[in-house]
Design a protein around this motif. Structure first.
Motif, PDB file in Angstrom:
ATOM      1  N   ARG A  69       0.834  -1.197   0.000  1.00 49.89           N
ATOM      2  CA  ARG A  69       0.000   0.000   0.000  1.00 49.89           C
ATOM      3  C   ARG A  69       0.869   1.248   0.000  1.00 49.89           C
ATOM      4  O   ARG A  69       1.912   1.268   0.647  1.00 49.89           O
ATOM      5  CB  ARG A  69      -0.890   0.055   1.263  1.00 49.89           C
ATOM      6  N   THR A  70       0.379   2.288  -0.643  1.00 50.29           N
ATOM      7  CA  THR A  70       1.035   3.572  -0.479  1.00 50.29           C
ATOM      8  C   THR A  70       0.806   4.049   0.955  1.00 50.29           C
ATOM      9  O   THR A  70      -0.165   3.647   1.610  1.00 50.29           O
ATOM     10  CB  THR A  70       0.458   4.622  -1.440  1.00 50.29           C
ATOM     11  N   PRO A  71       1.674   4.906   1.477  1.00 46.85           N
ATOM     12  CA  PRO A  71       1.471   5.399   2.836  1.00 46.85           C
ATOM     13  C   PRO A  71       0.156   6.157   3.007  1.00 46.85           C
ATOM     14  O   PRO A  71      -0.478   6.070   4.069  1.00 46.85           O
ATOM     15  CB  PRO A  71       2.684   6.303   3.085  1.00 46.85           C
ATOM     16  N   ALA A  72      -0.283   6.881   1.978  1.00 44.57           N
ATOM     17  CA  ALA A  72      -1.561   7.590   2.089  1.00 44.57           C
ATOM     18  C   ALA A  72      -2.721   6.611   2.226  1.00 44.57           C
ATOM     19  O   ALA A  72      -3.670   6.845   2.986  1.00 44.57           O
ATOM     20  CB  ALA A  72      -1.760   8.496   0.877  1.00 44.57           C
ATOM     21  N   MET A  73      -2.660   5.484   1.511  1.00 43.34           N
ATOM     22  CA  MET A  73      -3.700   4.469   1.632  1.00 43.34           C
ATOM     23  C   MET A  73      -3.710   3.868   3.034  1.00 43.34           C
ATOM     24  O   MET A  73      -4.777   3.611   3.605  1.00 43.34           O
ATOM     25  CB  MET A  73      -3.474   3.368   0.586  1.00 43.34           C
ATOM     26  N   THR A  74      -2.537   3.642   3.581  1.00 40.63           N
ATOM     27  CA  THR A  74      -2.464   3.114   4.948  1.00 40.63           C
ATOM     28  C   THR A  74      -3.060   4.105   5.942  1.00 40.63           C
ATOM     29  O   THR A  74      -3.753   3.710   6.890  1.00 40.63           O
ATOM     30  CB  THR A  74      -1.010   2.779   5.301  1.00 40.63           C
ATOM     31  N   ALA A  75      -2.799   5.392   5.748  1.00 39.88           N
ATOM     32  CA  ALA A  75      -3.395   6.396   6.628  1.00 39.88           C
ATOM     33  C   ALA A  75      -4.914   6.382   6.512  1.00 39.88           C
ATOM     34  O   ALA A  75      -5.630   6.482   7.517  1.00 39.88           O
ATOM     35  CB  ALA A  75      -2.852   7.777   6.282  1.00 39.88           C
ATOM     36  N   MET A  76      -5.444   6.252   5.291  1.00 44.75           N
ATOM     37  CA  MET A  76      -6.886   6.168   5.097  1.00 44.75           C
ATOM     38  C   MET A  76      -7.467   4.957   5.821  1.00 44.75           C
ATOM     39  O   MET A  76      -8.500   5.046   6.499  1.00 44.75           O
ATOM     40  CB  MET A  76      -7.207   6.080   3.602  1.00 44.75           C
ATOM     41  N   THR A  77      -6.795   3.816   5.680  1.00 44.62           N
ATOM     42  CA  THR A  77      -7.255   2.589   6.324  1.00 44.62           C
ATOM     43  C   THR A  77      -7.232   2.723   7.841  1.00 44.62           C
ATOM     44  O   THR A  77      -8.185   2.330   8.523  1.00 44.62           O
ATOM     45  CB  THR A  77      -6.376   1.402   5.883  1.00 44.62           C
ATOM     46  N   GLY A 148      -1.675  17.244  -9.699  1.00 47.71           N
ATOM     47  CA  GLY A 148      -1.852  16.961  -8.285  1.00 47.71           C
ATOM     48  C   GLY A 148      -1.604  18.167  -7.411  1.00 47.71           C
ATOM     49  O   GLY A 148      -0.808  19.045  -7.730  1.00 47.71           O
ATOM     50  N   LYS A 149      -2.282  18.216  -6.273  1.00 47.54           N
ATOM     51  CA  LYS A 149      -2.082  19.283  -5.311  1.00 47.54           C
ATOM     52  C   LYS A 149      -2.160  18.713  -3.904  1.00 47.54           C
ATOM     53  O   LYS A 149      -2.742  17.637  -3.690  1.00 47.54           O
ATOM     54  CB  LYS A 149      -3.130  20.374  -5.493  1.00 47.54           C
ATOM     55  N   PRO A 150      -1.580  19.374  -2.924  1.00 48.56           N
ATOM     56  CA  PRO A 150      -1.655  18.868  -1.549  1.00 48.56           C
ATOM     57  C   PRO A 150      -3.106  18.854  -1.061  1.00 48.56           C
ATOM     58  O   PRO A 150      -3.796  19.875  -1.111  1.00 48.56           O
ATOM     59  CB  PRO A 150      -0.813  19.867  -0.756  1.00 48.56           C
ATOM     60  N   ILE A 151      -3.557  17.708  -0.635  1.00 49.17           N
ATOM     61  CA  ILE A 151      -4.907  17.573  -0.090  1.00 49.17           C
ATOM     62  C   ILE A 151      -4.818  16.912   1.270  1.00 49.17           C
ATOM     63  O   ILE A 151      -3.768  16.405   1.668  1.00 49.17           O
ATOM     64  CB  ILE A 151      -5.824  16.758  -1.029  1.00 49.17           C
ATOM     65  N   LYS A 152      -5.910  16.946   2.017  1.00 48.12           N
ATOM     66  CA  LYS A 152      -5.877  16.393   3.370  1.00 48.12           C
ATOM     67  C   LYS A 152      -6.954  15.342   3.560  1.00 48.12           C
ATOM     68  O   LYS A 152      -7.968  15.318   2.853  1.00 48.12           O
ATOM     69  CB  LYS A 152      -6.013  17.495   4.413  1.00 48.12           C
ATOM     70  N   LEU A 153      -6.706  14.473   4.506  1.00 45.78           N
ATOM     71  CA  LEU A 153      -7.598  13.369   4.837  1.00 45.78           C
ATOM     72  C   LEU A 153      -8.963  13.903   5.273  1.00 45.78           C
ATOM     73  O   LEU A 153      -9.044  14.822   6.088  1.00 45.78           O
ATOM     74  CB  LEU A 153      -6.971  12.542   5.965  1.00 45.78           C
ATOM     75  N   THR A 154     -10.026  13.335   4.730  1.00 47.17           N
ATOM     76  CA  THR A 154     -11.366  13.809   5.087  1.00 47.17           C
ATOM     77  C   THR A 154     -11.970  13.052   6.261  1.00 47.17           C
ATOM     78  O   THR A 154     -12.919  13.532   6.883  1.00 47.17           O
ATOM     79  CB  THR A 154     -12.321  13.683   3.884  1.00 47.17           C
TER      80      THR A 154
END
Length: 349
Positions: A69-77, A148-154
Motif C-alpha cells: 500500500r502507499t502510505p496515504a492508503m495506509t493512513a486512510m485505512t 496533483g495538489k496537496p490535499i488532506k484526509l477527510t
C-alpha cells in the motif's frame, strides 16, 4: 503487563473459530487482538469483521505490509478502522520480506529502513489531517509537473494519535523502531536474551529523541500450550520454528535465522536451514532445540507459565500477545482462560 491475542492469518479453515477466540478474549479483558497478512487474507477486512463483533478489545494490524500500500492508503485505512471501531485501532506495519515484496507485490526490497522511515512520516502527516506534501527518496507528493495538489484526509480518526508499531527483528531496524514508533512487534522473543537481541538497540533509538523505554509498547507474540508434558507441548511448535528459522526467506536473507544465531543457537539454526531448504521439513523440525522453543514460548502447567510471564514482564514486555495452540476451538478458548489465570498468579494482572 497486558495480554493480547494474535489470530495470525485468516482463511486457514478456522475463521469462525477465530472470531469466537476474539470474542472470548474481549470478554476476558484482553487488551488487543492482532491479525496478520502475507499473501492470503488481508488485515483490514479481518479487523473490520472482528471490530464489528467485539466491544472493548483493541484491534491491531500485525502487520500491514508496506509494499502492499502507499502510505496515504495506509493512513486512510487506519483512520477508517479507528473510526469504525470507536477508537480501538492500532497500526502495525512492516516491510515484509524480499520473497513476498518482490514476488507478490512487485516492489523491490531495497533500503527497507529508509523506506520505513519515510512511510511512517507520511502516514503520521496524513493522519494529522494537514495538507499532504512530501519530498523524499521513495515518495514525492504531489507528483511534480502535474495536476496533483496537496490535499488532506477527510476522515476524522477517533483518537488524536493512532499508535504506530513496527515489526522489527534486526538491530538496525530495532534501533529505528525505537526512534520513530510507539511500539515494537516482536517474534521469537526470549526474556533471557532480550538485552542483547532487542533492548539495547531499542534504547539506542529512543535515546536519539531523549527518551527511554518508558511509555514504549514492547509486544512479542508468544505461542502458548498448557499441559504437563513439556516435550510434547514443545513438539507443537517445532514445525512453526523450523519454518521461520529454516525457510522464511532465502539462504542469504532470513531475519529469523540471524536472530537464532544472535541468541546462541547458530549451529542448530544452520542445520535447520540446510534441512528445510533441502525439502526435509520433518528433519528440520526435529533439529529445533527444545531450549529454543522453551525460551520463546509459554509451555507447561499454569504455574510454570506464570513464572515465564514474570520473566517476560521483568524483561520489559508491556503487552504479551498469546498465540494459543490447539486443534479445536475448545482447546484454544481454554488456553485463553489459562493465560488470564497465569497472569493473575504471576501478580501481573
Amino acid at each position: 503487563m497486558r495480554l493480547g491475542i494474535n489470530l495470525g492469518y485468516w482463511g486457514a479453515g478456522m475463521d469462525a473459530d477465530n472470531l469466537a477466540v476474539a470474542q472470548e478474549a474481549d470478554r476476558l479483558g484482553y487488551a488487543v487482538c492482532w491479525a496478520a497478512e502475507a499473501y492470503g487474507s488481508d488485515v483490514p477486512s479481518v479487523l473490520s469483521w472482528v471490530a464489528a463483533q467485539t466491544e472493548r478489545i483493541d484491534v491491531g494490524s500485525a502487520i500491514l505490509q508496506i509494499p502492499a500500500r502507499t502510505p496515504a492508503m495506509t493512513a486512510m485505512t487506519a483512520a477508517t478502522l479507528d473510526n469504525l471501531s470507536g477508537g480501538r485501532f492500532r497500526l502495525g506495519i512492516g516491510v515484509s520480506g524480499p520473497q513476498v515484496s518482490e514476488g507478490w507485490y512487485g516492489v523491490r526490497f531495497d533500503k527497507p529502513l529508509a523506506r520505513t522511515r519515510e512511510y511512517v512520516e507520511i502516514v503520521r502527516k496524513a493522519l494529522s489531517r494537514e495538507r499532504l506534501s512530501h519530498q523524499g527518496e521513495h515518495w514525492t507528493l504531489p507528483l511534480p509537473e502535474g495536476p496533483g495538489k496537496p490535499i488532506k484526509l477527510t476522515v476524522h480518526p477517533i483518537r488524536e494519535r493512532i499508535p504506530v508499531y513496527i515489526a522489527a527483528i534486526g538491530p538496525k531496524n530495532l534501533e529505528q523502531t525505537g526512534e520513530i514508533a510507539d511500539g515494537a512487534l516482536l517474534v521469537f522473543f526470549s526474556p533471557e536474551h532480550a538485552e542483547e537481541t532487542t533492548l539495547q538497540p531499542l534504547r539506542a533509538g529512543r535515546a536519539k529523541n531523549g527518551q527511554t523505554l518508558d511509555g514504549f509498547d514492547l509486544v512479542p507474540t508468544a505461542p502458548l500450550a498448557v499441559g504437563d508434558d513439556l516435550a510434547a507441548l514443545a513438539d507443537h511448535f517445532r514445525p512453526y520454528t523450523a519454518l521461520y528459522v529454516g525457510g522464511m526467506g532465502s539462504r542469504k536473507q532470513n531475519f529469523y535465522h540471524r536472530l537464532a544465531h544472535r541468541m546462541g543457537f547458530g549451529e542448530a539454526a544452520d542445520t535447520i536451514q540446510e534441512r528445510y531448504l533441502a525439502g526435509d521439513k520433518a528433519g528440520a523440525a526435529a533439529a529445533v532445540p527444545h531450549e529454543l522453543i522453551d525460551a520463546t514460548t509459554l509451555i507447561g502447567p499454569v504455574e510454570r507459565i506464570a513464572d515465564r510471564m514474570r520473566a517476560f514482564a521483568e524483561a520489559g514486555v508491556t503487552t504479551l500477545s498469546l498465540a494459543p495452540a490447539g486443534l479445536t476451538l475448545e482447546e484454544r478458548l481454554a488456553s485463553l482462560r489459562a493465560g488470564v489465570t497465569a497472569l493473575e498468579r504471576a501478580g501481573l494482572a
